[in-house]
Write a protein that holds these residues in place. Sequence first.
Motif, PDB file in Angstrom:
ATOM      1  N   SER A   1     -18.515 -50.160 -42.348  1.00 39.52           N
ATOM      2  CA  SER A   1     -18.788 -50.224 -43.777  1.00 39.52           C
ATOM      3  C   SER A   1     -20.292 -50.317 -44.043  1.00 39.52           C
ATOM      4  O   SER A   1     -21.063 -50.774 -43.198  1.00 39.52           O
ATOM      5  CB  SER A   1     -18.098 -51.442 -44.393  1.00 39.52           C
ATOM      6  OG  SER A   1     -18.693 -52.639 -43.932  1.00 39.52           O
ATOM      7  N   GLU A   2     -20.657 -49.905 -45.231  1.00 37.29           N
ATOM      8  CA  GLU A   2     -22.054 -50.023 -45.662  1.00 37.29           C
ATOM      9  C   GLU A   2     -22.455 -51.485 -45.711  1.00 37.29           C
ATOM     10  O   GLU A   2     -23.584 -51.849 -45.362  1.00 37.29           O
ATOM     11  CB  GLU A   2     -22.224 -49.366 -47.030  1.00 37.29           C
ATOM     12  CG  GLU A   2     -23.634 -49.375 -47.543  1.00 37.29           C
ATOM     13  CD  GLU A   2     -23.769 -48.689 -48.891  1.00 37.29           C
ATOM     14  OE1 GLU A   2     -24.875 -48.755 -49.456  1.00 37.29           O
ATOM     15  OE2 GLU A   2     -22.784 -48.099 -49.384  1.00 37.29           O
ATOM     16  N   TRP A   3     -21.536 -52.354 -46.130  1.00 32.80           N
ATOM     17  CA  TRP A   3     -21.819 -53.794 -46.188  1.00 32.80           C
ATOM     18  C   TRP A   3     -22.208 -54.307 -44.803  1.00 32.80           C
ATOM     19  O   TRP A   3     -23.152 -55.077 -44.667  1.00 32.80           O
ATOM     20  CB  TRP A   3     -20.589 -54.557 -46.696  1.00 32.80           C
ATOM     21  CG  TRP A   3     -20.799 -56.034 -46.661  1.00 32.80           C
ATOM     22  CD1 TRP A   3     -21.353 -56.806 -47.637  1.00 32.80           C
ATOM     23  CD2 TRP A   3     -20.514 -56.921 -45.574  1.00 32.80           C
ATOM     24  NE1 TRP A   3     -21.423 -58.116 -47.228  1.00 32.80           N
ATOM     25  CE2 TRP A   3     -20.905 -58.212 -45.956  1.00 32.80           C
ATOM     26  CE3 TRP A   3     -19.964 -56.752 -44.317  1.00 32.80           C
ATOM     27  CZ2 TRP A   3     -20.764 -59.315 -45.128  1.00 32.80           C
ATOM     28  CZ3 TRP A   3     -19.827 -57.859 -43.491  1.00 32.80           C
ATOM     29  CH2 TRP A   3     -20.223 -59.123 -43.906  1.00 32.80           C
ATOM     30  N   TRP A   4     -21.482 -53.874 -43.746  1.00 35.49           N
ATOM     31  CA  TRP A   4     -21.760 -54.346 -42.393  1.00 35.49           C
ATOM     32  C   TRP A   4     -23.170 -53.948 -41.970  1.00 35.49           C
ATOM     33  O   TRP A   4     -23.898 -54.751 -41.385  1.00 35.49           O
ATOM     34  CB  TRP A   4     -20.738 -53.781 -41.412  1.00 35.49           C
ATOM     35  CG  TRP A   4     -20.901 -54.330 -40.034  1.00 35.49           C
ATOM     36  CD1 TRP A   4     -20.366 -55.466 -39.527  1.00 35.49           C
ATOM     37  CD2 TRP A   4     -21.696 -53.763 -38.980  1.00 35.49           C
ATOM     38  NE1 TRP A   4     -20.766 -55.644 -38.224  1.00 35.49           N
ATOM     39  CE2 TRP A   4     -21.585 -54.606 -37.863  1.00 35.49           C
ATOM     40  CE3 TRP A   4     -22.485 -52.626 -38.882  1.00 35.49           C
ATOM     41  CZ2 TRP A   4     -22.230 -54.350 -36.661  1.00 35.49           C
ATOM     42  CZ3 TRP A   4     -23.128 -52.369 -37.690  1.00 35.49           C
ATOM     43  CH2 TRP A   4     -22.999 -53.229 -36.592  1.00 35.49           C
TER      44      TRP A   4
ATOM     45  N   LYS B   1     -25.767 -53.325 -43.907  1.00 35.76           N
ATOM     46  CA  LYS B   1     -26.743 -54.120 -44.660  1.00 35.76           C
ATOM     47  C   LYS B   1     -26.777 -55.566 -44.168  1.00 35.76           C
ATOM     48  O   LYS B   1     -27.848 -56.186 -44.135  1.00 35.76           O
ATOM     49  CB  LYS B   1     -26.408 -54.078 -46.151  1.00 35.76           C
ATOM     50  CG  LYS B   1     -26.693 -52.728 -46.764  1.00 35.76           C
ATOM     51  CD  LYS B   1     -26.370 -52.732 -48.245  1.00 35.76           C
ATOM     52  CE  LYS B   1     -26.701 -51.398 -48.885  1.00 35.76           C
ATOM     53  NZ  LYS B   1     -26.423 -51.402 -50.327  1.00 35.76           N
ATOM     54  N   GLU B   2     -25.645 -56.110 -43.774  1.00 36.78           N
ATOM     55  CA  GLU B   2     -25.606 -57.473 -43.251  1.00 36.78           C
ATOM     56  C   GLU B   2     -26.375 -57.563 -41.931  1.00 36.78           C
ATOM     57  O   GLU B   2     -27.102 -58.526 -41.691  1.00 36.78           O
ATOM     58  CB  GLU B   2     -24.156 -57.924 -43.059  1.00 36.78           C
ATOM     59  CG  GLU B   2     -24.011 -59.351 -42.602  1.00 36.78           C
ATOM     60  CD  GLU B   2     -24.485 -60.372 -43.620  1.00 36.78           C
ATOM     61  OE1 GLU B   2     -24.723 -61.527 -43.212  1.00 36.78           O
ATOM     62  OE2 GLU B   2     -24.633 -60.043 -44.816  1.00 36.78           O
TER      63      GLU B   2
ATOM     64  N   ARG C   1     -30.006 -57.595 -42.874  1.00 38.15           N
ATOM     65  CA  ARG C   1     -30.407 -58.903 -43.418  1.00 38.15           C
ATOM     66  C   ARG C   1     -30.592 -59.927 -42.310  1.00 38.15           C
ATOM     67  O   ARG C   1     -31.468 -60.779 -42.383  1.00 38.15           O
ATOM     68  CB  ARG C   1     -29.378 -59.399 -44.423  1.00 38.15           C
ATOM     69  CG  ARG C   1     -29.483 -58.761 -45.769  1.00 38.15           C
ATOM     70  CD  ARG C   1     -28.604 -59.464 -46.796  1.00 38.15           C
ATOM     71  NE  ARG C   1     -27.210 -59.098 -46.680  1.00 38.15           N
ATOM     72  CZ  ARG C   1     -26.647 -58.036 -47.232  1.00 38.15           C
ATOM     73  NH1 ARG C   1     -27.376 -57.214 -47.947  1.00 38.15           N
ATOM     74  NH2 ARG C   1     -25.361 -57.805 -47.082  1.00 38.15           N
TER      75      ARG C   1
END
Length: 102
Positions: free
Chosen positions: A23-26, A28-29, A32
């Motif tokens: 996922s895109e969230w993964w 970005k995480e 970060r």
Amino acid sequence: MSKESGLPPSYSAAEVAISLGCSEWWVKEQVRRRRIPFLRSGGGYRFTSDHVREIFHILEERPSSANAIEGEVVPRRRTAAQPVGPVVSLRARRPRRARNAA
């Protein structure tokens, strides 16, 4: 970007996520938490093809040479840690309002 500029192409977190199959969230995480290389551009995250290659290298898992020769299967999950000392049972306290009312 045009090829005439001489700059390498850059990819968004969504494009990298598609190539990684996550996922895109993964993505970005991981950025970060500073676990994968990236560029910060205009408040967003961008990735060059070198970054993507390095991310693949970071995420790559290889069998150890001993296990590959013997054909052993390495467990993928960690085993639970055994307790070091005695197990202590915990008891809940009475709620404060119940103590004050009594």
